[in-house]
Design an enzyme around this catalytic site. Structure first.
Site, PDB file in Angstrom:
ATOM      1  N   SER A   1      -2.458  -1.458   0.939  1.00 24.53           N
ATOM      2  CA  SER A   1      -1.007  -1.618   1.054  1.00 24.53           C
ATOM      3  C   SER A   1      -0.566  -1.304   2.481  1.00 24.53           C
ATOM      4  CB  SER A   1      -0.285  -0.684   0.075  1.00 24.53           C
ATOM      5  OG  SER A   1      -0.414   0.659   0.493  1.00 24.53           O
TER       6      SER A   1
ATOM      7  N   SER B   1       1.536   1.071   3.433  1.00 21.80           N
ATOM      8  CA  SER B   1       2.181   2.384   3.536  1.00 21.80           C
ATOM      9  C   SER B   1       1.774   3.153   4.786  1.00 21.80           C
ATOM     10  CB  SER B   1       1.866   3.231   2.303  1.00 21.80           C
ATOM     11  OG  SER B   1       0.501   3.596   2.267  1.00 21.80           O
TER      12      SER B   1
ATOM     13  N   SER C   1       6.599   3.860   1.550  1.00 26.39           N
ATOM     14  CA  SER C   1       5.431   4.631   1.141  1.00 26.39           C
ATOM     15  C   SER C   1       5.764   5.483  -0.077  1.00 26.39           C
ATOM     16  CB  SER C   1       4.955   5.538   2.293  1.00 26.39           C
ATOM     17  OG  SER C   1       3.944   6.420   1.850  1.00 26.39           O
TER      18      SER C   1
ATOM     19  N   LYS D   1      -3.154   8.779   2.872  1.00 28.83           N
ATOM     20  CA  LYS D   1      -1.884   9.183   3.497  1.00 28.83           C
ATOM     21  C   LYS D   1      -2.195  10.145   4.631  1.00 28.83           C
ATOM     22  CE  LYS D   1       0.507   7.082   0.215  1.00 28.83           C
ATOM     23  NZ  LYS D   1       1.270   5.837   0.452  1.00 28.83           N
TER      24      LYS D   1
END
Length: 323
Positions: free
Chosen positions: A126, A128, A288, A183
């Site tokens: 993705s 994010s 996100s 992350k």
């Protein structure tokens, strides 16, 4: 044995097919572990049972041929038809079901050990982490940086480094541990993390944002505001969408452990990170799903530290380390 092996590969094909089509979530570590155990059993059976039996049969064939030739020689017949070498080679040849099991054990075992204790490949699914990482980036994750963990159960057995603010970390998604997320670590155990009006503050100290040139996202065909941040003296870039509100919609917030440590308002969120947990955020701040929505990442969920992009088939120039 050929029937059992055929059934094993049929089950494997069904499992992989269902995983690929999204019917269920696969566990690659568990799959490699099971395949390592099964192929090890075949490898041991091949080494201590099947290969000795084939070698004994081949040796008996050669002995019988030599005895026959000796008998014929005593009768004055020295030229004997037949080449026993081809028959011997056929007897020594592995059947297909051993070639595709015992023969694969060293490769599967090596991949399992390397992926479990050294480095694991990971594909960015993705946006994010844009602009640091984009969709399609193939990265490597250092599995031993945060300690040695047993595969499959992910239990830490040897300590190493602790996560630091600014690390790009892969972890098991707390809401569904069958999934891996990536992350940036923002808050450590005991930290008070505030993200208010799109500005990050840690333990009362605002993290400076330096404006950069706008970032153009080729996938969404739009520009975003881009800033430079520094965590633990390491610089990274973030994106901010000024058109989105700063608060987290209440209906989007999960009911996560230690939720009472967080205070939500119209300006954003303030959280006190509990012991043994981490607060993580994506670099694409307004695109996100991260700790603001589903809470803290427990230490037991850590997978490893991401550190290098080794390929992106959509942009072969994306290669190298990152912060």
């Amino acid at each position: 044995m050929s029937l059992i092996t055929g059934l094993f590969y049929a089950v494997l094909a069904v499992y992989l097919g269902g995983w690929y089509t999204g019917r269920w979530h696969g566990n690659f570590s568990l799959l490699l572990f099971v395949m390592s155990v099964i192929t090890l059993a075949y490898w041991l059976a091949e080494r201590y049972k099947f290969r000795p039996e084939r070698e004994a049969a081949a040796a008996q064939l050669v002995q019988q041929d030599q005895a026959r030739r000796a008998t014929l020689a005593m009768q004055g017949i020295n030229e004997v038809d037949g080449n026993v070498a081809a028959a011997r080679d056929k007897l020594l040849m592995q059947p297909w079901w051993l070639d595709w099991t015992a023969g694969l054990f060293p490769v599967i075992c090596a991949v399992f050990l390397m992926r479990s204790f050294l480095f694991e490949p990971f594909k960015i699914p993705s946006g994010s982490m844009i602009p640091t990482l984009v969709v399609g980036d193939l990265i490597l994750v250092n599995k031993f940086h945060y300690g040695i963990r047993l595969p499959v159960i992910n239990k830490k057995i040897i300590d190493n480094n602790e996560p630091q603010r600014g690390d790009v970390m892969v972890f098991r998604y707390p809401v569904n541990t069958d999934l891996d997320y990536i992350k940036r670590v923002v808050g450590l155990p005991g930290d008070t993390v505030a993200y208010l009006n799109k500005r990050l503050t840690i333990n009362g100290t605002p993290i400076e944002q330096t404006p950069l040139a706008e970032y153009y996202d080729a996938d969404s065909l739009r520009y975003s505001f881009q800033f430079s941040e520094q965590l633990m003296g390491r610089e990274h870039r973030i994106l901010v969408d000024k058109d989105r509100p700063p608060f987290v919609p209440p209906q989007a917030v999960e009911d996560f452990p230690f939720k009472e440590n967080c205070r939500y308002s119209g300006e954003g969120v303030v959280c006190k990170v509990p012991p043994g947990h981490y607060f993580v955020m994506g670099d694409n701040r307004d695109n996100s799903q991260d700790s603001r929505f589903w809470g803290f990442v427990p230490d037991r969920n850590l997978v490893g530290k991401a550190f290098v992009i080794w390929m992106n088939f959509g942009d072969i120039k994306r290669f190298g380390t990152f912060h």
